[in-house]
Design a protein around this motif. Structure first.
Motif, short mmCIF file in Angstrom:
data_model
loop_
_atom_site.label_atom_id
_atom_site.label_comp_id
_atom_site.label_asym_id
_atom_site.label_seq_id
_atom_site.Cartn_x
_atom_site.Cartn_y
_atom_site.Cartn_z
N VAL A 1 15.59 18.84 4.27
CA VAL A 1 16.64 18.31 3.07
C VAL A 1 15.66 19.23 1.88
O VAL A 1 16.76 18.91 1.25
N ALA A 2 14.52 18.94 1.35
CA ALA A 2 14.22 19.04 1.01
C ALA A 2 14.25 21.02 -0.11
O ALA A 2 14.24 21.73 -0.70
N GLU A 3 14.38 21.59 1.57
CA GLU A 3 14.71 23.51 1.72
C GLU A 3 16.20 23.85 1.53
O GLU A 3 16.18 24.07 0.78
N PHE A 4 16.96 22.56 1.82
CA PHE A 4 18.16 23.16 1.15
C PHE A 4 18.74 22.40 0.04
O PHE A 4 19.97 23.25 -0.45
N ALA A 5 18.13 22.03 -0.96
CA ALA A 5 18.34 20.92 -2.14
C ALA A 5 17.44 21.98 -3.45
O ALA A 5 18.37 22.08 -4.56
N ALA A 6 16.97 22.61 -2.79
CA ALA A 6 15.68 23.74 -3.82
C ALA A 6 17.12 24.52 -4.31
O ALA A 6 17.08 24.91 -4.01
N SER A 7 16.25 24.22 -6.17
CA SER A 7 17.22 25.21 -6.49
C SER A 7 16.22 24.95 -8.48
O SER A 7 15.59 24.02 -8.20
N ARG A 8 16.44 25.81 -9.07
CA ARG A 8 15.91 25.15 -10.53
C ARG A 8 16.36 24.37 -11.11
O ARG A 8 16.14 24.45 -11.76
N SER A 9 17.70 23.79 -11.26
CA SER A 9 17.83 22.40 -11.43
C SER A 9 17.72 21.28 -10.25
O SER A 9 17.87 20.21 -10.42
N THR A 10 16.22 21.47 -9.66
CA THR A 10 16.09 20.29 -8.51
C THR A 10 14.90 19.85 -9.40
O THR A 10 13.73 20.71 -9.16
N THR A 11 14.58 18.20 -8.69
CA THR A 11 13.49 17.64 -9.61
C THR A 11 13.74 17.52 -7.54
O THR A 11 13.94 16.00 -7.42
N LEU A 12 11.60 17.57 -6.80
CA LEU A 12 11.73 17.12 -5.74
C LEU A 12 10.14 15.75 -5.79
O LEU A 12 9.65 16.24 -6.82
N ILE A 13 10.58 15.28 -5.79
CA ILE A 13 9.82 13.74 -5.54
C ILE A 13 9.17 14.06 -4.18
O ILE A 13 10.01 13.12 -3.56
N PRO A 14 7.71 14.46 -4.39
CA PRO A 14 7.41 14.21 -2.77
C PRO A 14 7.24 12.72 -2.44
O PRO A 14 6.93 11.23 -3.45
N ALA B 1 0.79 -1.15 0.04
CA ALA B 1 -0.33 0.03 -0.04
C ALA B 1 1.19 1.17 -0.08
O ALA B 1 0.53 2.40 -0.46
N ARG B 2 1.63 1.34 1.13
CA ARG B 2 2.57 2.65 0.48
C ARG B 2 3.03 2.72 -1.23
O ARG B 2 3.49 3.61 -1.24
N LEU B 3 3.57 1.05 -1.50
CA LEU B 3 4.59 1.86 -2.63
C LEU B 3 3.61 2.16 -3.77
O LEU B 3 3.45 2.82 -4.30
N ARG B 4 1.44 1.99 -3.49
CA ARG B 4 1.50 2.24 -4.26
C ARG B 4 1.20 3.80 -3.94
O ARG B 4 0.77 5.19 -5.17
N SER B 5 0.72 4.42 -2.64
CA SER B 5 1.03 5.09 -2.16
C SER B 5 2.22 6.52 -2.30
O SER B 5 1.38 7.41 -2.72
N GLU B 6 3.03 6.14 -2.03
CA GLU B 6 3.98 7.28 -3.85
C GLU B 6 3.87 7.18 -4.39
O GLU B 6 4.67 8.19 -5.19
N TRP B 7 3.35 6.03 -5.33
CA TRP B 7 3.88 6.12 -6.96
C TRP B 7 2.74 6.95 -6.87
O TRP B 7 3.03 8.03 -8.23
N PHE B 8 1.11 6.68 -6.62
CA PHE B 8 0.63 7.96 -6.62
C PHE B 8 0.44 9.13 -6.86
O PHE B 8 0.05 10.49 -7.52
N GLY B 9 1.68 9.49 -5.47
CA GLY B 9 1.70 11.01 -5.49
C GLY B 9 2.78 11.33 -6.14
O GLY B 9 2.88 13.67 -6.70
N ALA B 10 3.82 10.65 -7.17
CA ALA B 10 4.61 10.83 -7.41
C ALA B 10 4.62 11.10 -9.08
O ALA B 10 5.50 11.34 -9.53
N SER B 11 3.89 10.23 -9.36
CA SER B 11 4.12 9.95 -10.84
C SER B 11 3.57 11.08 -11.82
O SER B 11 4.80 10.75 -12.66
N LEU C 1 13.53 4.95 -8.70
CA LEU C 1 14.72 3.84 -9.86
C LEU C 1 12.90 4.29 -11.22
O LEU C 1 14.08 3.77 -12.25
N ALA C 2 12.31 4.04 -11.04
CA ALA C 2 10.57 4.39 -11.86
C ALA C 2 11.38 5.70 -12.89
O ALA C 2 11.03 6.16 -13.94
N ALA C 3 11.75 6.93 -12.13
CA ALA C 3 11.52 8.33 -12.26
C ALA C 3 13.49 7.99 -13.28
O ALA C 3 13.87 8.72 -14.41
N LEU C 4 14.68 6.95 -11.98
CA LEU C 4 15.64 6.60 -13.52
C LEU C 4 15.35 6.33 -15.06
O LEU C 4 15.74 6.62 -15.95
#
Length: 342
Positions: free
Chosen positions: A131-144, A30-40, A158-161
């Protein structure tokens, strides 16, 4: 820790005390599906990305990503084990930051350094996190991420890669289905006579666990399973290459049929038990290693047990091996009266 009591594994009142840990194991799919739904949506947006010069992964499960990508990744891949980044990382490179908890000081520093060097960043972390705050830049993609589950986060990465043409196809749904299959077979409501994880926990009750997987992914699952076994039992559960495990097995004296555990003490009968994680790898070196390990165990009366996952894709098999091993560790802990199985 108390002696192992297998009646605890089917006692509903006892199992209720461990409900939180068992439920977390069962909800992996269920957690796998939840993360995928939120990040796809953000993942599919990476399809047009330019190919980087190299990929550097930091954080939990960076080595699992390396194990999956190494055979096919068209650019150099580094799983960086230390704080910070290699000196050569720059704007042409991709830095993967796996921070499912979002507050690790080492990962925050790495995120700052990657941003300062102008590297492209893909980060998995809670949307509102340090960590998301300190990584923020124009070249950053956050996968929540929202579940705090490193396994779910790494599958999404791995799906993103794959979308970035850097790794093999990943079916998060089939991986989640594999986790659900294990949860159903190893449910606390399935009694010992039909539950493979409870049965294996009983086999390990008085044993010194040895865990071996032949493929790269099976070996990674083995290290995680051994860590869980150590945590719940306090024993030196070992996961290693076949050569190193062979040395332990061959140093074991043949079983004494006249040994009296009451007279000789509880440690007298604690012999190794080899758990083989079999994901269907049929390469000759793997089959030779399996045969050698089994022969050595037979020679000195060391028990062997096998956890099998031979269907579906490689990552689904990995998750099946891992979850079966984790359920086994949980039931071992319950049988031993551990205070926690997390």
């Amino acid at each position: 820790m108390a002696d192992f009591d297998d009646s605890r594994l089917d006692d509903r009142r006892v199992l209720l005390r461990y409900d939180e840990g068992l439920r977390r194991l069962a909800e992996s799919g269920a957690r796998l599906r939840s993360e995928w739904f939120g990040a796809s949506a953000r993942i599919f947006g990476l399809a047009e990305s330019d190919r980087p010069r190299a990929v550097i992964a930091v954080g939990t499960d960076a080595r699992l990503i390396r194990a999956v990508l190494e055979p096919t990744c068209p650019v150099p891949f580094v799983a960086w084990p230390r704080q910070g980044l290699p000196g050569w990382v720059g704007p042409l490179d991709l830095v993967l930051i796996l921070a499912s908890e979002g507050s690790d000081p080492a990962l925050i520093e790495t995120a700052q350094e990657a941003s300062r060097r102008g590297a492209r960043i893909v980060i998995t972390a809670p949307e509102v996190s340090s960590v998301a705050e300190f990584a923020a830049s124009r070249s950053t993609t956050l996968i929540p991420t929202s579940t705090g589950d490193p396994l779910a986060a790494v599958m999404v990465v791995l799906a993103a890669l794959h979308e970035m043409r850097l790794g093999p196809p990943v079916s998060v749904e089939s991986i989640a289905d594999a986790a659900d299959m294990v949860a159903e077979a190893c449910s606390p409501y399935v009694d010992l006579s039909a539950n493979p994880a409870k049965e294996l926990a009983c086999a390990l009750a008085d044993a010194q666990p040895l865990v071996w997987g032949g493929s790269v992914l099976a070996a990674r699952a083995g290290r995680r399973v051994a860590s869980d076994l150590r945590s719940v039992s306090g024993r030196a559960a070992l996961s290693a290459d076949a050569h190193d495990l062979m040395a332990v097995i061959e140093a074991t004296k043949p079983a004494d049929p006249f040994a009296d555990p009451f007279e000789d003490g509880p440690q007298a009968d604690r012999r190794p038990c080899l758990v083989i994680l079999d994901d269907g790898d049929t390469r000759s070196d793997v089959t030779r290693a399996v045969a050698s390990l089994r022969t050595a165990c037979s020679r000195v009366d060391v028990r062997t047990d096998t956890i099998e996952a031979r269907e579906s894709e490689a990552l689904a098999r990995y998750v099946m091996l891992l979850q079966r091993g984790r359920f086994t560790a949980a039931y071992l802990g319950i049988g031993l009266g551990a205070s926690s199985i997390d």
